[in-house]
Design a protein around this motif. Sequence first.
Motif, mmCIF file in Angstrom:
data_model
loop_
_atom_site.group_PDB
_atom_site.id
_atom_site.type_symbol
_atom_site.label_atom_id
_atom_site.label_comp_id
_atom_site.label_asym_id
_atom_site.label_seq_id
_atom_site.Cartn_x
_atom_site.Cartn_y
_atom_site.Cartn_z
ATOM 1 N N THR A 1 1.395 2.877 10.719
ATOM 2 C CA THR A 1 2.729 2.849 11.324
ATOM 3 C C THR A 1 3.525 4.087 10.933
ATOM 4 N N VAL A 2 3.475 4.452 9.652
ATOM 5 C CA VAL A 2 4.201 5.640 9.198
ATOM 6 C C VAL A 2 3.644 6.888 9.876
ATOM 7 N N TRP A 3 2.320 7.030 9.890
ATOM 8 C CA TRP A 3 1.719 8.201 10.525
ATOM 9 C C TRP A 3 2.022 8.226 12.022
ATOM 10 N N LYS B 1 0.859 -1.172 0.000
ATOM 11 C CA LYS B 1 0.000 0.000 0.000
ATOM 12 C C LYS B 1 0.898 1.225 0.000
ATOM 13 N N PRO B 2 0.369 2.349 -0.412
ATOM 14 C CA PRO B 2 1.170 3.573 -0.386
ATOM 15 C C PRO B 2 1.542 3.930 1.054
ATOM 16 N N TRP B 3 2.670 4.604 1.220
ATOM 17 C CA TRP B 3 3.153 4.952 2.558
ATOM 18 C C TRP B 3 2.140 5.772 3.334
ATOM 19 N N TYR B 4 1.403 6.629 2.657
ATOM 20 C CA TYR B 4 0.481 7.525 3.360
ATOM 21 C C TYR B 4 -0.762 6.815 3.876
ATOM 22 N N THR C 1 -4.623 8.747 8.517
ATOM 23 C CA THR C 1 -4.670 7.609 7.606
ATOM 24 C C THR C 1 -5.947 7.655 6.772
ATOM 25 N N SER D 1 -0.392 4.040 5.665
ATOM 26 C CA SER D 1 0.157 3.215 6.738
ATOM 27 C C SER D 1 0.004 3.901 8.090
#
Length: 69
Positions: A12-14, A5-8, A45, A10
Amino acid sequence: MLDLKPWYQSKTVWGALIAIAAPLLGRAGLEVGGAEQAEIADALTTLAGTVGGLLALYGRLTATKGVGG
């Protein structure tokens, strides 16, 4: 992990970005606790997925060429 999936999209990334930003916000006088960080990550997200979908739809509707192999 086979599903990508795109990073944005995620959490976890946020969550990591918010965890990095929280101490900086604390220095500016705005305290962000763990529960608030989780709520912000969920909201971002959802927002990122919505914006991504809208941009994809806009791009397809305004495209001047078809999609092909």
